[in-house]
Write an enzyme that holds these catalytic residues in place. Sequence first.
Site, PDB file in Angstrom:
ATOM      1  CB  CYS A 382      -1.007  -0.050   1.143  1.00 46.39           C
ATOM      2  SG  CYS A 382      -2.445   0.970   0.783  1.00 46.39           S
ATOM      3  CG  HIS A 508      -3.737  -3.731   2.899  1.00 47.21           C
ATOM      4  ND1 HIS A 508      -2.792  -3.225   3.757  1.00 47.21           N
ATOM      5  CD2 HIS A 508      -4.363  -2.664   2.357  1.00 47.21           C
ATOM      6  CE1 HIS A 508      -2.859  -1.896   3.750  1.00 47.21           C
ATOM      7  NE2 HIS A 508      -3.802  -1.536   2.905  1.00 47.21           N
ATOM      8  CD  GLU A 510      -1.416  -6.292   4.934  1.00 46.54           C
ATOM      9  OE1 GLU A 510      -1.102  -6.571   3.762  1.00 46.54           O
ATOM     10  OE2 GLU A 510      -1.620  -5.117   5.326  1.00 46.54           O
TER      11      GLU A 510
HETATM   12  N1  GLN Z   1      -1.974   6.628   2.612  1.00 41.93           N
HETATM   13  C1  GLN Z   1      -2.074   5.839   1.411  1.00 41.93           C
HETATM   14  C2  GLN Z   1      -3.416   6.007   0.732  1.00 41.93           C
HETATM   15  O1  GLN Z   1      -4.370   6.391   1.374  1.00 41.93           O
HETATM   16  C3  GLN Z   1      -1.800   4.388   1.691  1.00 41.93           C
HETATM   17  C4  GLN Z   1      -2.807   3.752   2.602  1.00 41.93           C
HETATM   18  C5  GLN Z   1      -2.322   2.467   3.206  1.00 41.93           C
HETATM   19  O2  GLN Z   1      -1.130   2.192   3.264  1.00 41.93           O
HETATM   20  N2  GLN Z   1      -3.228   1.664   3.722  1.00 41.93           N
HETATM   21  O3  GLN Z   1      -3.533   5.731  -0.433  1.00 41.93           O
END
Ligand code: GLN
Length: 531
Positions: A382, A508, A510
């Site tokens: 992310c 994600h 995970e």
């Molecule tokens: N801050 C970034 C976004 O909103 C990544 C979010 C995250 O890592 N969950 O796109």
Amino acid sequence: MAKFIFVTGGVASSLGKGIIAASLSKLLQARGFKVTNQKLDPYINVDPGTLNPYEHGECYVTEDGQETDLDLGHYERFLNIRTHRENNITTGRIYQNVIEKERRGDYLGHTVQIIPHITDEIKLNIQSLDNGQYDFIITEIGGTVGDIESLPFVEALRQMKWEMPERVLNIHLTYVPYLAAAQELKTKPTQHSVKALQQAGVQPDVLVLRTEHEISASMKAKVGLFCNVGAEAVVQSIDASSIYQVPLNMQSEGLDRIVLRKLGYDLNEVPEANMEAWKQFLQKRQNAKKEVHIALVGKYVQLHDAYMSIRESLSHAATYNDCKLCLDEVLSDELTPENVSKRLGQYAGLVICPGFGTRGIEGKFAAIRYARENGIPCLGICLGMQCMVIEFARNVLGIPDANSIEMDSETAHNVVDMMEEQKRVSQMGHTMRLGAYDCHLQEGSRVHDIYKKEYIRERHRHRYEFNNLYRDIFERNGMHCVGINEQANLVEIVELKNHPWFVGVQFHPEYSSTVLAPHPLFLDFVKTVLH
Ligand code: GLN
């Protein structure tokens, strides 16, 4: 008609109610029952999406896009099933529902009160899981008994026990401290905690005593006597080397047998729990000798719970690769181009963590550059992926001021931009791109080899994305966009060709690795790190 098992806690928080609930579910599932777990959180936030990880640990996201408590991650990892929006309820959501109903006129003419309106709403949200799919619904009440905040939940439990005595059971988890100076285990706090529960009108059916030392049969009998619980329904939960050991500990303590008996099952007619696959996993884990050293580069490193699912996914992957995970957290705020090789030199692989905001971001760039230039396997998740993109733009494409709009709203080179749909968003709660979306994998890419599929579905939680205007220049210079969400034309995965393993994912992975179904991306990452 499902049976309802409630897990409450007393004496202290963080005793592992979630793990006990998940362990019992595992044992019942291994006997052939259909089970689901639910978590009730007593705070006023409608969901934990707006909470800082320091406050609350990781925010876990379900496939249907609910931001939830991290215990749902344990439930999914233990049971290898999916949870949904209704598996996590907060006080905030209960009140929000009740107030919406009041405005609609559903209670016209009546004073809306905690009892019966709030408690009815709680019961409705618990009983809505009884949709014919489950034999057992195991609901964990967050917090400790006696807290003002959790009272309505305990009251709902009292009412359900009163209304359906043969279908509702309460397991109360407490702590038995060991006084080193006196060399004694002390049960008084447990007695007080049960008293508090009884004062709220709930008689526990089973007591689970969390302890650091063996609790004798006579002590169990004594606790049972003081608390109106038969000695046979008092079990210990002794500190375990791994959370995955707890189901087996609970099995040898007979927790599932006690629960079934109390709920009226004839044990001769219920199959024994088949925990073979689980035991094999644990054996593999215990036998692993070779170590794999990985650094988790993030900004919430002082708190163990902040990256719970990433830790667990890596640990599953290590076990299936027959090695022992040695995972160190490295605070990205402290990394600089000057110290990075010294600070990260001992690690064979790096994971760049998800996150929000600017703190620690430059350190992530330093770590990524170090991994990219030195052929160190690196997984960006992310924000980690977005940082990979920015670092590449700055140091390979020669755009020194490349950035994400999140970090610099004025940047002339927004290689990471706000998603179009996000530009219309004004509220912060539950407005990110959340939950599972499809992703097409490019043939011939590393990730296609890893997943061995053309389409995958992974969970998301973000507002920003790879800026497609820059796609050509990235591709021409060796960073390939190999995973695409076709509906939104959104870059989900980037990877480098001329590198042993350098993959950034907007999603994600995970959230979906489980004990019996480890995630392919983590498996392949750890495998590469090992070789
Ligand atoms: N801050 C970034 C976004 O909103 C990544 C979010 C995250 O890592 N969950 O796109």
